[in-house]
Structures are given as structure tokens and as C-alpha cells.
Design an enzyme around this catalytic site. Structure first.
Site, PDB file in Angstrom:
ATOM      1  N   ARG A  73       9.857   7.738   4.295  1.00  0.00           N
ATOM      2  CA  ARG A  73       9.772   9.190   4.453  1.00  0.00           C
ATOM      3  C   ARG A  73      10.430   9.647   5.756  1.00  0.00           C
ATOM      4  O   ARG A  73      11.017  10.743   5.819  1.00  0.00           O
ATOM      5  CB  ARG A  73       8.319   9.636   4.388  1.00  0.00           C
ATOM      6  CG  ARG A  73       7.710   9.473   2.992  1.00  0.00           C
ATOM      7  CD  ARG A  73       6.211   9.682   3.011  1.00  0.00           C
ATOM      8  NE  ARG A  73       5.872  11.007   3.521  1.00  0.00           N
ATOM      9  CZ  ARG A  73       4.627  11.370   3.850  1.00  0.00           C
ATOM     10  NH1 ARG A  73       3.626  10.493   3.725  1.00  0.00           N
ATOM     11  NH2 ARG A  73       4.384  12.581   4.286  1.00  0.00           N
ATOM     12  N   ASP A 105       0.894   5.666   0.375  1.00  0.00           N
ATOM     13  CA  ASP A 105       0.167   6.771   1.009  1.00  0.00           C
ATOM     14  C   ASP A 105      -0.299   7.791  -0.028  1.00  0.00           C
ATOM     15  O   ASP A 105       0.120   7.771  -1.183  1.00  0.00           O
ATOM     16  CB  ASP A 105       1.067   7.477   2.022  1.00  0.00           C
ATOM     17  CG  ASP A 105       1.450   6.594   3.188  1.00  0.00           C
ATOM     18  OD1 ASP A 105       0.677   5.673   3.501  1.00  0.00           O
ATOM     19  OD2 ASP A 105       2.524   6.820   3.778  1.00  0.00           O
ATOM     20  N   ARG A 162       0.830  -1.204   0.000  1.00  0.00           N
ATOM     21  CA  ARG A 162       0.000   0.000   0.000  1.00  0.00           C
ATOM     22  C   ARG A 162       0.866   1.256   0.000  1.00  0.00           C
ATOM     23  O   ARG A 162       1.898   1.300   0.664  1.00  0.00           O
ATOM     24  CB  ARG A 162      -0.924   0.002   1.224  1.00  0.00           C
ATOM     25  CG  ARG A 162      -2.001  -1.081   1.179  1.00  0.00           C
ATOM     26  CD  ARG A 162      -2.793  -1.126   2.461  1.00  0.00           C
ATOM     27  NE  ARG A 162      -1.986  -1.582   3.589  1.00  0.00           N
ATOM     28  CZ  ARG A 162      -2.450  -1.747   4.817  1.00  0.00           C
ATOM     29  NH1 ARG A 162      -3.709  -1.473   5.096  1.00  0.00           N
ATOM     30  NH2 ARG A 162      -1.665  -2.173   5.780  1.00  0.00           N
TER      31      ARG A 162
END
Length: 259
Positions: free
Chosen positions: A195, A50, A48
Site C-alpha cells: 500500500r 490487513d 496476514r
């Protein structure tokens, strides 16, 4: 069936289906339902992403009794998709294949612009830093993360992974003109893990922190020890790694577009 899907994530609320209906999975499943004329088609993905994160080769699988040539799956589904999402390839796979569980690793790239002026034509597609970066310092810090570790310090509070322990197999850092490319390969990644790592690497690269600080962050096993989460704009899911026996493509043409 297995599909390789590419997308620009700027306009979507991430990959996973949400009540808003404005996710990449929602758009793909609606397109598949229209192409197959079925009431619904449910897909499972390799990893998945973001909101704002892009995909060069997201892999999904789904069960469907409809028999069509691989090229028909690609062209037929793409007919019902918006311009920033496209099926790149389709393959019929054995029942034992699972887009997520069959993957042995996952790959991401982060593209970063180093410039005194913010991005314009590539706005939303690259991260940005206006201070010069030290490649040697960043690579030294990145090497600290190689191997199997508890990555709690780089894990979002909303992460649903069962364990924070992951095996980081490769981090490479290269520069092409004003653009930096950070590439990551690991057994799997936690929510916001890359990130958060990027925030730390940039803190080291700009001289705000020494390279050995990365080891302290890792050992702390606390999100408070790391730098703030960096922007999603320059993050690209390069796709999963599968055993060659599945005979699935390893890349799409979009790979040649990144710096």
C-alpha cells in the site's frame, strides 16, 4: 491439513485473530471447530492481511486427528462460514509442511479504477484514482524496487518483521479498460509495504513525482520519504508460492475474476 481460503475482507478486521472476534481467522477457526466438533482448532497462515484486504488464496495449516475426505473438509467447513469467506480446497500434507515457513514467495495484486467518478458497484473492491496515469513512468519507477533491498521507507511503524530486507522478484503493471492491475511477487512483504509502494507509484503515474524519485525514497530508508499509505480496498493476496513437491493448488477460480 492445509486449506486454501478465499475471502472479501471489507467486513473484517484483517486476518489475524483479535479480541473482537471479527477477523477472517476467527470466523474460519469457529467454522472448523463446529465441523470437527472440537473445542477449538488453531490455524497458521501463509501471510496476514490487513482490515479491508481481500484474499484469493490464503493458505493455512492445522493439526487434527479427524479423518475426512478432502471434499468433506471443503463442504463441511463452508457450511459454517459466512458468504464472503469460502474454503476452496483441502489437502492432507506431511508433518513437515508449514503454511508460512514452507513458502518460497508471496504474491499480491492491486486493482485500481481510473475514473473521474468514484467506484459504485465495485466499491470496497478496487482502489480509485481520478487523474490519468502514465504506465511507462510507473513501470520505470517500479523497476527500481526489483531485487533485494532494505524496504524501510515502505514499512509501517507497527511492522513486526525481524528485518526490512526483502527480495522483490516481480512487479507488473497492466491496464484493461478503466482498470489497472499491479502485481507483486517477493520473498515476503512488510506491514503496509504494498500500500505504501502503491502510494508512490500513483504519485509518479499522475506526474506529481518523476520516476527517479522512487530510488530516492528507497535509499532514504525512512517512512517519511514515501507517499501516504494507499487504500486497502483494491489489494488482493494471491497466495504463497510453494515448491511443486508439496502438490498444492496454485490458484482458485477467483483468479479469473480480477481484471
Amino acid at each position: 491439513m492445509a486449506l486454501g481460503v478465499s475471502y472479501r475482507g471489507s467486513a473484517y478486521d484483517g486476518w489475524q485473530s483479535q479480541p473482537s472476534g471479527n477477523t477472517v481467522q476467527d470466523r474460519l477457526e469457529r467454522a472448523l471447530a463446529k465441523f470437527t466438533t472440537l473445542e477449538s482448532v488453531h490455524t497458521l497462515c501463509a501471510g496476514r492481511t490487513d482490515a479491508g484486504v481481500h484474499g484469493l488464496m490464503q493458505v493455512v495449516h492445522f493439526d487434527c486427528a479427524l479423518q475426512r475426505p478432502d471434499t468433506a473438509w471443503v463442504r463441511g467447513t463452508n457450511r459454517f462460514l459466512p458468504p464472503d469467506i469460502a474454503v476452496q480446497w483441502a489437502r492432507e500434507v506431511p508433518p513437515g509442511f508449514h503454511a508460512r515457513a514452507s513458502a518460497t514467495a508471496r504474491r499480491y495484486a492491486y486493482v485500481l479504477l481510473e475514473s473521474p467518478v468514484r467506484p459504485s458497484v465495485d466499491n470496497g473492491q478496487v482502489g480509485w484514482v481520478f487523474r490519468p496515469l502514465d504506465q511507462s513512468a510507473m513501470q520505470s519507477a517500479a523497476n527500481t524496487l526489483l531485487g533485494e533491498h532494505d524496504f524501510t521507507s515502505f514499512r509501517a511503524s507497527s511492522c513486526q518483521a525481524h528485518s526490512p530486507v526483502k527480495d522483490m522478484r516481480r512487479i507488473s503493471i497492466a491496464r484493461r479498460g478503466a482498470y489497472w492491475r499491479f502485481e507483486f511477487e517477493a520473498s515476503a512483504f512488510l506491514h503496509h509495504m504494498i500500500r505504501n509502494i502503491m502510494g508512490c507509484l500513483i504519485a509518479v503515474g499522475t506526474g506529481n513525482r518523476p520516476p527517479q524519485w522512487m530510488a530516492e525514497v528507497l535509499a532514504a530508508k525512512s517512512r517519511d520519504a514515501a507517499a501516504p499509505t494507499f487504500a486497502p480496498d483494491g489489494l488482493y493476496f494471491l497466495g504463497p508460492v510453494y515448491d511443486p513437491s508439496w502438490n498444492l493448488p496454485e490458484r482458485t477460480p477467483a483468479f479469473d475474476w480480477l481484471p
